[in-house]
Design a protein around this motif. Structure first.
Motif, PDB file in Angstrom:
ATOM      1  N   TYR A  19       0.845  -1.211   0.000  1.00  9.38           N
ATOM      2  CA  TYR A  19       0.000   0.000   0.000  1.00  9.38           C
ATOM      3  C   TYR A  19       0.872   1.250   0.000  1.00  9.38           C
ATOM      4  CZ  TYR A  19      -3.963   3.030   1.145  1.00  9.38           C
ATOM      5  OH  TYR A  19      -4.932   4.024   1.124  1.00  9.38           O
ATOM      6  N   ILE A  20       1.172   1.737  -1.223  1.00 14.66           N
ATOM      7  CA  ILE A  20       1.962   2.955  -1.436  1.00 14.66           C
ATOM      8  C   ILE A  20       1.140   3.845  -2.358  1.00 14.66           C
ATOM      9  CG2 ILE A  20       4.135   3.911  -2.248  1.00 14.66           C
ATOM     10  CD1 ILE A  20       5.395   1.155  -1.846  1.00 14.66           C
ATOM     11  N   THR A  21       0.683   4.966  -1.854  1.00 13.20           N
ATOM     12  CA  THR A  21      -0.310   5.767  -2.569  1.00 13.20           C
ATOM     13  C   THR A  21       0.284   7.036  -3.165  1.00 13.20           C
ATOM     14  OG1 THR A  21      -0.990   7.087  -0.652  1.00 13.20           O
ATOM     15  CG2 THR A  21      -1.996   4.902  -0.899  1.00 13.20           C
ATOM     16  N   GLU A  22      -0.622   7.932  -3.567  1.00 13.56           N
ATOM     17  CA  GLU A  22      -0.215   9.205  -4.155  1.00 13.56           C
ATOM     18  C   GLU A  22       0.576  10.064  -3.171  1.00 13.56           C
ATOM     19  OE1 GLU A  22      -3.542  10.198  -1.657  1.00 13.56           O
ATOM     20  OE2 GLU A  22      -3.287   8.583  -3.126  1.00 13.56           O
ATOM     21  N   LYS A  23       0.498   9.758  -1.896  1.00 12.03           N
ATOM     22  CA  LYS A  23       1.277  10.500  -0.901  1.00 12.03           C
ATOM     23  C   LYS A  23       2.773  10.359  -1.171  1.00 12.03           C
ATOM     24  CE  LYS A  23      -2.306   9.592   2.556  1.00 12.03           C
ATOM     25  NZ  LYS A  23      -3.178   8.894   1.574  1.00 12.03           N
ATOM     26  N   PHE A  24       3.149   9.240  -1.760  1.00  7.30           N
ATOM     27  CA  PHE A  24       4.539   8.998  -2.134  1.00  7.30           C
ATOM     28  C   PHE A  24       4.808   9.437  -3.568  1.00  7.30           C
ATOM     29  CE2 PHE A  24       7.677   5.981  -3.979  1.00  7.30           C
ATOM     30  CZ  PHE A  24       8.779   6.270  -3.194  1.00  7.30           C
ATOM     31  N   TRP A  25       3.991   8.951  -4.506  1.00 13.80           N
ATOM     32  CA  TRP A  25       4.256   9.175  -5.931  1.00 13.80           C
ATOM     33  C   TRP A  25       4.037  10.617  -6.353  1.00 13.80           C
ATOM     34  CZ3 TRP A  25       6.918   5.587  -8.178  1.00 13.80           C
ATOM     35  CH2 TRP A  25       6.806   4.266  -7.767  1.00 13.80           C
ATOM     36  N   ARG A  26       2.920  11.192  -5.980  1.00 19.78           N
ATOM     37  CA  ARG A  26       2.594  12.542  -6.442  1.00 19.78           C
ATOM     38  C   ARG A  26       3.086  13.612  -5.476  1.00 19.78           C
ATOM     39  NH1 ARG A  26      -3.459  13.571  -6.272  1.00 19.78           N
ATOM     40  NH2 ARG A  26      -2.921  14.082  -4.116  1.00 19.78           N
ATOM     41  N   ASN A  27       2.668  13.495  -4.206  1.00 22.80           N
ATOM     42  CA  ASN A  27       2.948  14.570  -3.253  1.00 22.80           C
ATOM     43  C   ASN A  27       4.435  14.764  -2.979  1.00 22.80           C
ATOM     44  OD1 ASN A  27       0.190  14.340  -3.170  1.00 22.80           O
ATOM     45  ND2 ASN A  27       0.028  14.295  -0.941  1.00 22.80           N
ATOM     46  N   ALA A  28       5.224  13.703  -3.146  1.00 20.25           N
ATOM     47  CA  ALA A  28       6.657  13.812  -2.865  1.00 20.25           C
ATOM     48  C   ALA A  28       7.496  13.717  -4.140  1.00 20.25           C
ATOM     49  CB  ALA A  28       7.077  12.736  -1.864  1.00 20.25           C
ATOM     50  N   LEU A  29       7.524  12.545  -4.782  1.00 20.60           N
ATOM     51  CA  LEU A  29       8.416  12.358  -5.926  1.00 20.60           C
ATOM     52  C   LEU A  29       8.075  13.296  -7.078  1.00 20.60           C
ATOM     53  CD1 LEU A  29       8.901   8.477  -6.100  1.00 20.60           C
ATOM     54  CD2 LEU A  29      10.268  10.193  -4.902  1.00 20.60           C
TER      55      LEU A  29
END
Length: 342
Positions: A236-246
């Motif tokens: 469970y790796i969401t947009e909090k990682f992909w969009r908001n950070a990377l």
């Protein structure tokens, strides 16, 4: 010397033979023209994927015939027309609408042998009612890597050309959060970090909401972003990682599945994992004490990779057609709850 002439009966037989030969030649020509040349494959038929209820809305988007082509998937037609139930190649059901009973399963009208797809991008902590869905679904669409149709929230793809510049980093750490509950591990960790690390909190929880187009530019001014998932579950790796950070161009500090799961998707030095530290104070000291050279190392992946986000449900549903020829026929999830909560 008498030359015998052709009688009427002989001439008729000759004409009949000529007519028969002409007819056979015509039929042979028509067969040649109508047949497929040897070695030319027959294109597969267009697959019809029926979406029983569009996720999170009663007003589905327009679904023209080229919808999936725009996502690189040919011969795939999405529809929300319930009259296609009897003929659809597969029917997909989004769990939230089943959970809230805004949609019901048409079990009595289900065609024999028709594959049904269960779809959800939520974590098990926010997925309820699975116990009554055993023995119904054949395939699963989710962020889990072992799903029949695996659809992550994002991925890194090779990139060539100049690296997009980043704005100057003026602040230390940011966090955007709306669902703020003290029982959550992410809130507990934030409470432990706050005395040692300057964290600017945005979102409804802090009464500092950011508009959709404002979020990434705002976060890009920070060195770090707290990519804390609302619950910790397998893959469970969401947009909090992909969009908001990377995608924003900052370094994610992650709370979610184990480090090995993140490393299956990104370079090991593209993020900071909270599990690498014994205490929140140790984590804060590591972030605050990071020099510029080491910080740039965490962004080195941007020279060769770029972020690809998968946020559109149309693209997610088109992926069913991509996987369709390879999916197991006759498979049934007898214990969907047990599988998803594993």
């Amino acid at each position: 010397m008498n030359r015998a002439g052709c009688g009427p009966s002989q001439r008729l037989r000759a004409l009949a033979a000529l007519a028969g030969a002409a007819l056979l030649s015509a039929l042979w020509l028509l067969w040649l023209l109508g047949s497929t040349p040897v070695g030319v494959p027959v294109p597969p038929p267009t697959l019809v994927i029926l979406v029983w209820h569009w996720p999170f809305t009663d007003r589905p988007p327009e679904l023209p015939s080229n919808t999936c082509i725009s996502y690189g998937v040919a011969r795939c037609h999405l529809s929300t027309d319930h009259s296609l139930l009897a003929s659809a190649d597969a029917v997909v059901f989004h769990h939230r609408e089943l959970q809230t009973q805004r949609a019901r399963l048409p079990l009595a009208s289900r065609p024999r042998g028709q594959p049904w797809v269960w779809a959800s991008m939520e974590s098990p902590s926010h997925t309820h009612g699975l116990g009554r869905l055993g023995g119904i679904f054949n395939w699963v669409l989710s962020y889990r890597q072992d799903s029949d149709i695996f659809v992550p929230y994002g991925r890194l793809e090779p990139h060539e050309g100049p690296v997009p510049p980043l704005p100057a980093k003026k602040r230390v750490a940011a966090w955007v959060v709306s669902n703020f509950q003290e029982r959550q591990r992410r809130v507990q960790l934030y409470r432990q970090l706050a005395p040692h690390l300057q964290v600017d909190v945005f979102g409804r929880a802090s009464r500092k909401p950011l508009c959709a187009s404002c979020l990434l530019p705002a976060v890009a001014r920070y060195l770090f972003y707290l990519s804390f998932e609302n619950s910790q579950h397998r893959d469970y790796i969401t947009e909090k990682f992909w969009r908001n950070a990377l995608a924003a161009g900052t370094v994610p500090v992650v709370l979610g599945p184990p480090r090995a799961t993140y490393e299956a998707f990104t370079p090991a030095d593209a993020f900071v994992h909270v599990d690498d530290f014994g205490t929140a104070q140790e984590l804060a000291s590591f972030l605050v004490g990071m020099n510029e050279s080491r910080y740039r190392h965490y962004l080195a992946w941007r020279a060769r990779l770029r972020v690809r986000l998968f946020e559109d449900w149309r693209e997610r549903f088109c992926a069913i057609c991509t996987r369709y020829p390879h999916l197991p026929r006759g498979q049934v999830y007898e214990d969907l709850k047990g599988w998803f909560q594993a």
